[in-house]
Design an enzyme around this catalytic site. Structure first.
Site, PDB file in Angstrom:
ATOM      1  N   CYS A   1      -3.449  -2.579 -13.363  1.00 38.04           N
ATOM      2  CA  CYS A   1      -2.723  -1.770 -14.354  1.00 38.04           C
ATOM      3  C   CYS A   1      -3.670  -0.719 -14.923  1.00 38.04           C
ATOM      4  CB  CYS A   1      -2.244  -2.660 -15.496  1.00 38.04           C
ATOM      5  SG  CYS A   1      -1.345  -4.109 -14.963  1.00 38.04           S
TER       6      CYS A   1
ATOM      7  N   ARG B   1      -2.447   3.492 -10.796  1.00 36.84           N
ATOM      8  CA  ARG B   1      -2.971   2.119 -10.848  1.00 36.84           C
ATOM      9  C   ARG B   1      -1.846   1.090 -10.915  1.00 36.84           C
ATOM     10  NH1 ARG B   1      -8.235   1.792 -12.267  1.00 36.84           N
ATOM     11  NH2 ARG B   1      -7.912  -0.245 -13.190  1.00 36.84           N
TER      12      ARG B   1
ATOM     13  N   TRP C   1       1.238  -2.864 -13.040  1.00 38.89           N
ATOM     14  CA  TRP C   1       1.531  -3.378 -11.697  1.00 38.89           C
ATOM     15  C   TRP C   1       1.752  -4.867 -11.908  1.00 38.89           C
ATOM     16  CZ3 TRP C   1      -1.379  -6.576  -8.104  1.00 38.89           C
ATOM     17  CH2 TRP C   1      -0.802  -6.629  -6.844  1.00 38.89           C
TER      18      TRP C   1
ATOM     19  N   ASN D   1      -5.165  -5.417 -18.626  1.00 40.62           N
ATOM     20  CA  ASN D   1      -5.223  -5.282 -17.166  1.00 40.62           C
ATOM     21  C   ASN D   1      -6.057  -6.453 -16.661  1.00 40.62           C
ATOM     22  OD1 ASN D   1      -5.392  -4.497 -14.473  1.00 40.62           O
ATOM     23  ND2 ASN D   1      -7.202  -3.217 -14.847  1.00 40.62           N
ATOM     24  N   GLY D   2      -5.475  -7.300 -15.831  1.00 46.90           N
ATOM     25  CA  GLY D   2      -6.220  -8.430 -15.279  1.00 46.90           C
ATOM     26  C   GLY D   2      -5.318  -9.653 -15.214  1.00 46.90           C
TER      27      GLY D   2
ATOM     28  N   GLU E   1      -6.117   0.485  11.088  1.00 45.20           N
ATOM     29  CA  GLU E   1      -5.944   1.356   9.921  1.00 45.20           C
ATOM     30  C   GLU E   1      -4.676   2.187  10.057  1.00 45.20           C
ATOM     31  OE1 GLU E   1      -6.775   1.505   7.096  1.00 45.20           O
ATOM     32  OE2 GLU E   1      -6.273   3.522   6.428  1.00 45.20           O
TER      33      GLU E   1
ATOM     34  N   LYS F   1      -1.420   2.285   7.363  1.00 42.78           N
ATOM     35  CA  LYS F   1      -0.908   3.519   6.754  1.00 42.78           C
ATOM     36  C   LYS F   1       0.601   3.605   6.880  1.00 42.78           C
ATOM     37  CE  LYS F   1      -3.838   5.009   4.547  1.00 42.78           C
ATOM     38  NZ  LYS F   1      -4.388   3.728   4.548  1.00 42.78           N
TER      39      LYS F   1
ATOM     40  N   GLU G   1       2.372   0.900   4.677  1.00 45.60           N
ATOM     41  CA  GLU G   1       2.310   0.982   3.206  1.00 45.60           C
ATOM     42  C   GLU G   1       3.004   2.216   2.645  1.00 45.60           C
ATOM     43  OE1 GLU G   1      -1.554   1.294   1.411  1.00 45.60           O
ATOM     44  OE2 GLU G   1      -2.362   2.387   3.076  1.00 45.60           O
TER      45      GLU G   1
ATOM     46  N   HIS H   1      -0.815 -10.819  26.763  1.00 47.37           N
ATOM     47  CA  HIS H   1      -0.859 -12.277  26.530  1.00 47.37           C
ATOM     48  C   HIS H   1       0.223 -12.724  25.558  1.00 47.37           C
ATOM     49  CE1 HIS H   1      -4.509 -12.597  28.881  1.00 47.37           C
ATOM     50  NE2 HIS H   1      -4.979 -11.551  28.239  1.00 47.37           N
TER      51      HIS H   1
ATOM     52  N   LYS I   1      -3.375   1.428  -6.631  1.00 50.80           N
ATOM     53  CA  LYS I   1      -4.526   2.058  -5.977  1.00 50.80           C
ATOM     54  C   LYS I   1      -5.698   1.098  -5.823  1.00 50.80           C
ATOM     55  CE  LYS I   1      -6.978   5.223  -4.119  1.00 50.80           C
ATOM     56  NZ  LYS I   1      -6.711   5.521  -2.688  1.00 50.80           N
TER      57      LYS I   1
END
Ligand code: AGP
Length: 608
Positions: free
Chosen positions: A2, A27, A74, A100-101, A480, A484, A487, A503, A603
């Site tokens: 957050c 955030r 968040w 935040n946490g 990667e 992308k 997300e 396989h 983020k």
């Protein structure tokens, strides 16, 4: 994760808080709220949804106060809704808190407070903090906060206001970032620098387990024993434009466009007179000379950079490299011991899983090297050595330029380590350095293909599932590229080692399945071409990314080909990723998604 902000001074507090929250929204954006200390008590305005909804609720309200705290969320405990939004008031409504946490022992605290007659109106862990501060409050706010911090376990960045002390607010941090902004007749707190850049460039970066009393004229920092702590003022030399969109439609396309400059900033100052020169690296290189194993630990995109690092370091430095996601590494009692080097990669330098993994590696005696983008971040400050990526602020939730510069940093480290171990002759050392010096221009060349990439994205933005296949460094790249697309386009996708497909997973390939193939590794070229033929034989549509010299040969098999400049394939990932980032960007746009703030994400994830 957050974003929190706090202000005390002469300005319109609502305006300052909203300006700051706009810069912190990356955030977390599930809900937002402010608590304003007014003459008649604390005014809390908060709601589910984006900051714009809160701004609408605040329009027209004339709050005269000069002190307040704000929050953008968040969600961790409790779904995004109005009651779970921050700030949280204590039962008496004398105290408001933004957090935040994660409070790990919040259920026990809640049980205790309920037994003392407290009532709760949200599902959050954070609400227990406001009531526990109230329970501990006997007229001294910072004492009550300090006592509370000694009772709670977990991570926090806190802002606290109290109706009894309208001339000050209190803040504290442990494992979640928090800075104090210093003004003239005004002071601030915030989770991150961009929130304050419009007002001040002078900040204190709080350390873990510090609590601060902030008034308009003073900032007093204490440890949890109540002892005063002095901090150096950190001068922020970012230019404000760097944290703005600068005329681009989205932060993500701006940041992709900045990749040549970001690579240049990261590489060129460290390629001096035929040497790779890494700042303050004497002790690190001496340690590497005798190092018998290297660990690389990170999350998400940074982890994918680490997989590239593994291939490079093992090839040139000839030391076994174990790469792992931080959330797994820290809980498997890793075989880490003195004499090893653990490389910690993180754009934000605040990802809690990564921070805790680094602490675990240190606890077991490993030397730690942080590859970090945010100067002064927790991981940067706690590591034994730091190699900064000079990508500049990266605001879009999906990491792009930071990944490219993480590769650049790993390229530099590989050459420096190989040289330190006497494994790189001068001719190769100089040739590789020349390759790195040319990289920024090569990435710029790739950016010129935007239209071709956009066209291909237009043909495939409704894909149900996309496969990214590659071998060696191209497999690392596929990881990667797949993230992308997932997300920001919300399309299921899978990265697969090209040789492994047959396989089992090839059973999923059917007519029309989109398969994207980075094809840059010379030694694996023929094998990878065979894999393309295998999926083509099952009806797949194949997009290949390959150096110009192979384009004609690949075009005979693939349906579409994007090219990168011819270069040493050891370093081609940093150029080949750019078209794949652009592909995900355009697909996301065509699907009408919020490219910079994709759903459910944040983020930097400063919770475990
Ligand atoms: C990247 O696009 C993601 N947003 C995410 O996976 C990110 O890479 C991860 O959370 C690690 O963040 P860090 O680099 O700041 O530690």
């Amino acid at each position: 994760m957050c974003g929190i902000i706090g202000y005390i001074g002469q300005k319109n507090v609502t305006e300052v808080l909203l300006n700051g929250l706009r810069k912190l929204e990356y955030r977390g954006y599930d809900s937002a709220g402010v608590a304003l200390l007014e003459d008649n008590g604390i005014e809390v305005v908060k709601c589910k949804g984006r900051l714009a909804i809160l701004e609408e609720k605040l329009t027209g309200n004339c709050f005269g106060g000069r002190i307040g705290i704000g929050h953008t969320r968040w969600a961790t405990h409790g779904e995004p809704n109005d009651s779970n939004s921050h700030p949280h008031l204590s039962n008496s409504e004398k105290i408001a808190v933004v957090h935040n946490g994660i409070i790990e022992n919040y259920l026990q605290i809640k049980e205790f407070l309920v037994s003392k007659g407290y009532r709760f109106y949200s599902e959050t862990d954070s609400e227990v903090v406001s009531n526990l501060i109230e329970y501990n409050y006997r007229g001294d706010l910072i004492a009550a906060v300090t006592e509370t911090l000694n009772d709670i376990e977990g991570s926090y960045a806190l802002g606290v206001v109290c109706t009894d002390c309208p001339q000050q607010f209190v803040a504290a941090r442990k494992d979640s970032p928090l800075i104090v902004g210093l003004g003239k007749g005004e002071n601030f707190i915030a989770s991150d620098i961009p929130a304050l850049l419009a007002y001040t460039r002078e900040v204190y970066i709080l350390e873990d387990r510090e609590v601060v009393r902030v008034s308009s004229e003073s900032v007093e920092i204490f440890n949890l024993l109540g002892e005063r702590v002095e901090h150096e003022i950190f001068h922020v030399d970012w230019d404000v434009a760097a944290a703005e969109k600068g005329g681009f439609e989205h932060f993500m396309i701006k940041e992709i466009s900045e990749e040549p400059h970001a690579m240049q900033q990261t590489l060129w100052p460290r390629l001096q007179g035929g040497e790779v020169v890494l700042e303050n690296s004497e002790a690190l290189l001496a340690a590497v000379a005798d190092c018998h194993r290297i660990n690389i630990v990170a999350c998400g995109t940074a982890y994918h950079a680490g997989v590239v690092g593994k291939y490079l370091i093992e090839k040139l430095v000839r030391v076994p490299v174990e790469v792992d996601v931080a959330s797994e590494f820290r809980y498997r009692d890793p075989l880490v011991e003195p004499g090893q080097l653990t490389i910690i990669i993180s754009q934000s330098g605040e990802t809690l899983d990564t921070l805790m993994a680094m602490r675990e590696a240190k606890r077991k005696g490993s030397r730690t090297l942080a590859v970090v983008n945010v100067v002064g971040s927790s991981i940067a400050r706690e590591a034994d050595d730091v190699l900064y990526t000079w990508a500049g602020p990266e605001i879009a939730v999906a990491s792009t330029k930071a990944y490219n510069t993480q590769l650049a940093a790993l390229y530099l480290l590989t050459l420096a380590f190989a040289r330190a171990k006497g494994l790189l002759d001068t001719a190769s050392y100089l040739a590789y350095q020349e390759e790195l010096r040319l990289l920024p221009d090569r990435v710029a060349e790739v950016l010129a293909q935007k239209d071709a990439i956009q066209k291909f994205a237009a043909a495939h933005f409704n894909a149900k599932s996309v496969f990214f296949i590659g071998r060696g460094l191209d497999y690392a790249l596929a990881l990667e590229a797949s993230l992308k697309l997932k997300e920001i386009a919300y399309i299921h996708s899978e990265a697969y080692a090209g040789g492994e497909l047959k396989h089992g997973t090839i059973a999923l390939i059917e007519p029309g399945t989109l398969v994207v193939c980075p094809l840059t590794q010379e030694a694996l070229f023929d094998k990878m071409l065979s894999n393309i033929r295998e999926v083509k034989a099952r009806g797949a549509v194949v997009l290949a990314i390959t150096p110009a010299k192979y384009a004609a040969a690949v075009a005979q098999t693939a349906d579409a080909v994007l090219t990168i400049p011819d270069m040493d394939s050891l370093f081609s990932s940093a150029a080949a990723v750019t078209p794949l980032q652009l592909f995900a960007y355009y697909v996301s746009l065509m699907r009408g998604n919020d490219v910079d703030k994709p759903r459910n994400l944040a983020k930097s994830v400063t919770v475990e």
